[in-house]
Design an enzyme around this catalytic site. Structure first.
Site, PDB file in Angstrom:
ATOM      1  N   ASP A  50      -5.715  50.522  -4.198  1.00 57.25           N
ATOM      2  CA  ASP A  50      -4.905  51.720  -4.369  1.00 57.25           C
ATOM      3  C   ASP A  50      -5.217  52.394  -5.706  1.00 57.25           C
ATOM      4  OD1 ASP A  50      -2.568  53.515  -3.770  1.00 57.25           O
ATOM      5  OD2 ASP A  50      -1.715  52.472  -5.487  1.00 57.25           O
ATOM      6  N   GLU A 122      -7.559  50.146   1.746  1.00 55.55           N
ATOM      7  CA  GLU A 122      -7.391  49.955   0.308  1.00 55.55           C
ATOM      8  C   GLU A 122      -7.922  48.590  -0.117  1.00 55.55           C
ATOM      9  OE1 GLU A 122      -3.426  52.597  -0.767  1.00 55.55           O
ATOM     10  OE2 GLU A 122      -3.160  50.596   0.095  1.00 55.55           O
TER      11      GLU A 122
END
Length: 240
Positions: A50, A122
Protein backbone atom coordinates in the site's frame (compact mmCIF):
# COMPACT_ATOMS: atom_id res chain seq x y z
CA UNK A 1 -3.70 -28.72 -9.66
CA UNK A 2 -0.23 -27.58 -10.77
CA UNK A 3 -0.16 -23.79 -10.74
CA UNK A 4 3.47 -23.38 -11.82
CA UNK A 5 2.52 -22.32 -15.38
CA UNK A 6 0.14 -19.69 -13.96
CA UNK A 7 2.78 -18.45 -11.52
CA UNK A 8 5.29 -18.20 -14.36
CA UNK A 9 2.78 -16.25 -16.46
CA UNK A 10 2.07 -13.93 -13.52
CA UNK A 11 5.75 -13.09 -13.18
CA UNK A 12 6.08 -12.42 -16.90
CA UNK A 13 3.08 -10.11 -16.72
CA UNK A 14 4.63 -8.26 -13.77
CA UNK A 15 8.00 -8.00 -15.46
CA UNK A 16 9.61 -9.42 -12.32
CA UNK A 17 10.72 -12.92 -11.37
CA UNK A 18 10.82 -13.84 -7.70
CA UNK A 19 14.04 -15.57 -6.66
CA UNK A 20 12.24 -16.72 -3.51
CA UNK A 21 9.22 -18.75 -4.60
CA UNK A 22 8.01 -18.99 -0.99
CA UNK A 23 7.71 -15.20 -0.89
CA UNK A 24 5.52 -15.20 -4.00
CA UNK A 25 3.27 -17.84 -2.45
CA UNK A 26 3.02 -15.74 0.70
CA UNK A 27 1.92 -12.77 -1.40
CA UNK A 28 -0.90 -14.96 -2.67
CA UNK A 29 -1.94 -16.39 0.72
CA UNK A 30 -5.01 -14.93 2.43
CA UNK A 31 -5.11 -14.77 6.22
CA UNK A 32 -7.88 -17.39 6.23
CA UNK A 33 -5.56 -20.04 4.80
CA UNK A 34 -4.18 -22.69 7.15
CA UNK A 35 -3.61 -21.48 10.66
CA UNK A 36 -3.15 -17.86 9.66
CA UNK A 37 0.38 -17.55 11.02
CA UNK A 38 1.66 -14.01 10.48
CA UNK A 39 4.74 -14.99 8.49
CA UNK A 40 2.74 -17.25 6.18
CA UNK A 41 -0.04 -14.93 4.96
CA UNK A 42 0.05 -11.67 3.02
CA UNK A 43 -1.37 -9.04 5.41
CA UNK A 44 1.94 -7.35 6.29
CA UNK A 45 3.05 -7.46 2.66
CA UNK A 46 -0.28 -5.85 1.79
CA UNK A 47 0.51 -3.09 4.31
CA UNK A 48 3.93 -2.59 2.72
CA UNK A 49 2.57 -2.67 -0.82
CA UNK A 50 0.00 0.00 0.00
CA UNK A 51 2.80 2.41 0.93
CA UNK A 52 4.90 1.46 -2.10
CA UNK A 53 1.94 1.98 -4.43
CA UNK A 54 1.29 5.44 -2.99
CA UNK A 55 4.93 6.41 -3.53
CA UNK A 56 5.29 4.90 -7.00
CA UNK A 57 2.01 6.33 -8.31
CA UNK A 58 2.86 9.73 -6.79
CA UNK A 59 6.19 9.57 -8.60
CA UNK A 60 4.50 8.74 -11.91
CA UNK A 61 1.94 11.52 -11.48
CA UNK A 62 4.52 14.19 -10.59
CA UNK A 63 6.60 13.27 -13.63
CA UNK A 64 3.55 13.17 -15.89
CA UNK A 65 1.84 16.30 -14.56
CA UNK A 66 4.56 18.65 -13.26
CA UNK A 67 2.19 21.62 -13.49
CA UNK A 68 -0.44 20.16 -11.15
CA UNK A 69 -0.93 21.30 -7.56
CA UNK A 70 -0.65 19.06 -4.51
CA UNK A 71 -4.43 18.99 -4.23
CA UNK A 72 -4.89 17.93 -7.85
CA UNK A 73 -2.22 15.25 -7.55
CA UNK A 74 -3.88 13.88 -4.41
CA UNK A 75 -7.22 13.56 -6.22
CA UNK A 76 -5.55 11.91 -9.19
CA UNK A 77 -3.76 9.41 -6.98
CA UNK A 78 -6.96 8.63 -5.09
CA UNK A 79 -8.69 7.81 -8.37
CA UNK A 80 -5.98 5.23 -9.06
CA UNK A 81 -5.01 3.78 -5.70
CA UNK A 82 -8.32 2.52 -4.37
CA UNK A 83 -9.88 -0.89 -3.83
CA UNK A 84 -11.93 -0.87 -7.04
CA UNK A 85 -9.00 -0.08 -9.32
CA UNK A 86 -6.59 -2.40 -7.51
CA UNK A 87 -9.12 -5.22 -7.71
CA UNK A 88 -9.35 -4.55 -11.45
CA UNK A 89 -5.56 -4.84 -11.74
CA UNK A 90 -5.67 -8.07 -9.75
CA UNK A 91 -8.33 -9.41 -12.13
CA UNK A 92 -6.11 -8.55 -15.11
CA UNK A 93 -3.40 -10.66 -13.48
CA UNK A 94 -5.94 -13.39 -12.58
CA UNK A 95 -4.78 -13.32 -8.97
CA UNK A 96 -8.11 -14.70 -7.83
CA UNK A 97 -7.30 -18.06 -9.42
CA UNK A 98 -3.94 -18.18 -7.65
CA UNK A 99 -4.97 -17.16 -4.14
CA UNK A 100 -4.67 -19.62 -1.28
CA UNK A 101 -7.52 -19.15 1.18
CA UNK A 102 -9.59 -21.04 3.71
CA UNK A 103 -12.52 -23.18 2.56
CA UNK A 104 -15.04 -20.94 4.30
CA UNK A 105 -13.73 -17.83 2.60
CA UNK A 106 -13.70 -19.59 -0.74
CA UNK A 107 -17.29 -20.79 -0.32
CA UNK A 108 -18.36 -17.21 0.37
CA UNK A 109 -16.91 -16.03 -2.95
CA UNK A 110 -13.60 -14.79 -1.61
CA UNK A 111 -11.81 -15.18 -4.93
CA UNK A 112 -14.02 -12.44 -6.39
CA UNK A 113 -14.17 -10.07 -3.41
CA UNK A 114 -12.74 -6.67 -4.28
CA UNK A 115 -11.12 -6.22 -0.88
CA UNK A 116 -9.28 -9.54 -1.12
CA UNK A 117 -8.21 -8.99 -4.73
CA UNK A 118 -7.02 -5.45 -4.00
CA UNK A 119 -5.12 -6.71 -0.97
CA UNK A 120 -3.45 -9.43 -3.04
CA UNK A 121 -2.32 -6.89 -5.63
CA UNK A 122 -0.85 -4.71 -2.88
CA UNK A 123 0.86 -7.76 -1.36
CA UNK A 124 2.46 -8.67 -4.69
CA UNK A 125 3.82 -5.14 -5.07
CA UNK A 126 4.99 -5.30 -1.45
CA UNK A 127 6.69 -8.62 -2.13
CA UNK A 128 8.52 -7.23 -5.16
CA UNK A 129 9.72 -4.30 -3.07
CA UNK A 130 10.76 -6.56 -0.19
CA UNK A 131 12.88 -8.76 -2.42
CA UNK A 132 13.90 -6.57 -5.33
CA UNK A 133 13.86 -3.04 -3.94
CA UNK A 134 12.00 0.11 -4.90
CA UNK A 135 13.08 0.30 -8.54
CA UNK A 136 11.77 -3.19 -9.29
CA UNK A 137 8.46 -2.35 -7.60
CA UNK A 138 8.25 1.02 -9.35
CA UNK A 139 8.68 -0.65 -12.75
CA UNK A 140 5.89 -3.13 -11.99
CA UNK A 141 3.59 -0.29 -10.91
CA UNK A 142 4.45 1.72 -14.01
CA UNK A 143 3.71 -1.31 -16.16
CA UNK A 144 0.14 -1.45 -14.85
CA UNK A 145 -0.70 2.22 -14.27
CA UNK A 146 1.05 4.24 -16.97
CA UNK A 147 -1.71 3.63 -19.55
CA UNK A 148 -4.35 4.78 -17.01
CA UNK A 149 -2.38 7.95 -16.36
CA UNK A 150 -1.95 8.67 -20.07
CA UNK A 151 -5.51 7.78 -20.94
CA UNK A 152 -7.54 10.16 -18.81
CA UNK A 153 -7.48 13.30 -16.68
CA UNK A 154 -7.46 11.54 -13.35
CA UNK A 155 -9.60 12.85 -10.54
CA UNK A 156 -11.30 15.32 -12.85
CA UNK A 157 -13.48 13.42 -15.28
CA UNK A 158 -15.32 10.16 -15.57
CA UNK A 159 -16.76 9.72 -19.04
CA UNK A 160 -19.02 6.85 -18.02
CA UNK A 161 -20.68 8.96 -15.34
CA UNK A 162 -21.07 11.90 -17.75
CA UNK A 163 -22.59 9.66 -20.42
CA UNK A 164 -24.96 8.10 -17.90
CA UNK A 165 -26.29 11.59 -17.13
CA UNK A 166 -26.62 12.50 -20.80
CA UNK A 167 -28.31 9.23 -21.73
CA UNK A 168 -30.86 9.53 -18.93
CA UNK A 169 -31.68 13.12 -19.89
CA UNK A 170 -31.94 12.49 -23.63
CA UNK A 171 -33.25 8.93 -23.88
CA UNK A 172 -34.47 8.11 -20.35
CA UNK A 173 -32.36 4.94 -20.39
CA UNK A 174 -28.78 4.05 -19.48
CA UNK A 175 -26.11 3.40 -22.12
CA UNK A 176 -25.44 -0.21 -23.06
CA UNK A 177 -21.81 -1.42 -22.96
CA UNK A 178 -20.99 -4.49 -25.03
CA UNK A 179 -17.64 -6.27 -24.97
CA UNK A 180 -17.12 -7.18 -28.63
CA UNK A 181 -13.55 -8.46 -28.70
CA UNK A 182 -10.54 -9.55 -26.67
CA UNK A 183 -7.21 -9.63 -28.47
CA UNK A 184 -3.59 -10.43 -27.68
CA UNK A 185 -1.87 -12.95 -25.39
CA UNK A 186 -2.78 -13.20 -21.71
CA UNK A 187 0.02 -10.90 -20.59
CA UNK A 188 -0.84 -8.22 -23.20
CA UNK A 189 -4.64 -8.57 -23.39
CA UNK A 190 -6.62 -5.79 -25.10
CA UNK A 191 -10.38 -5.29 -24.74
CA UNK A 192 -12.71 -3.62 -27.24
CA UNK A 193 -16.07 -2.29 -26.05
CA UNK A 194 -18.93 -1.03 -28.19
CA UNK A 195 -21.44 1.42 -26.73
CA UNK A 196 -25.09 1.81 -27.66
CA UNK A 197 -27.01 4.93 -26.64
CA UNK A 198 -30.62 5.57 -27.64
CA UNK A 199 -30.58 2.50 -29.86
CA UNK A 200 -27.56 3.70 -31.86
CA UNK A 201 -23.95 2.49 -31.81
CA UNK A 202 -21.99 5.64 -31.00
CA UNK A 203 -18.47 4.40 -30.67
CA UNK A 204 -15.90 1.83 -29.71
CA UNK A 205 -13.15 1.98 -27.11
CA UNK A 206 -10.02 -0.08 -26.61
CA UNK A 207 -7.93 -0.61 -23.49
CA UNK A 208 -5.89 -3.02 -21.36
CA UNK A 209 -8.93 -3.63 -19.17
CA UNK A 210 -12.68 -3.74 -19.69
CA UNK A 211 -13.07 -0.63 -17.56
CA UNK A 212 -10.53 1.29 -19.61
CA UNK A 213 -12.19 0.29 -22.89
CA UNK A 214 -15.59 1.35 -21.51
CA UNK A 215 -14.21 4.77 -20.51
CA UNK A 216 -12.78 5.27 -23.99
CA UNK A 217 -16.05 4.16 -25.62
CA UNK A 218 -17.99 6.57 -23.41
CA UNK A 219 -15.65 9.43 -24.33
CA UNK A 220 -16.18 8.78 -28.04
CA UNK A 221 -19.95 8.50 -27.54
CA UNK A 222 -20.07 11.90 -25.82
CA UNK A 223 -18.04 13.45 -28.63
CA UNK A 224 -20.37 11.92 -31.21
CA UNK A 225 -23.45 13.25 -29.44
CA UNK A 226 -21.91 16.70 -29.27
CA UNK A 227 -20.94 16.67 -32.95
CA UNK A 228 -24.50 15.76 -33.94
CA UNK A 229 -25.83 18.49 -31.63
CA UNK A 230 -27.85 16.12 -29.47
CA UNK A 231 -25.91 16.68 -26.25
CA UNK A 232 -24.58 20.22 -26.66
CA UNK A 233 -27.24 21.80 -24.51
CA UNK A 234 -27.34 19.02 -21.95
CA UNK A 235 -23.80 18.83 -20.65
CA UNK A 236 -20.35 20.07 -21.59
CA UNK A 237 -17.70 17.63 -22.71
CA UNK A 238 -14.94 17.36 -20.11
CA UNK A 239 -11.82 19.20 -21.13
CA UNK A 240 -8.82 17.07 -22.00
Amino acid sequence: MDKEPQLSLLQRQLGYTFSNSALLLRCLTHVSYGKGKQHEHNETLEFLGDAVLDLAVSDLLMRGFPEKSEGDLSKMRASLVNAAVLAEKAAELRLGDLLRMGKGEERSGGRKKKSILAGAFEAVIGGIYWEGGYESARRAVERYFSSDIRGRNLGQQDYKTRLQEISQMLFHAPPDYRLVAETGPDHEKRFITEIVVGGKILGRGEGRSKKQSEQEAARKAIEELQQTGEATEVIDLPKK
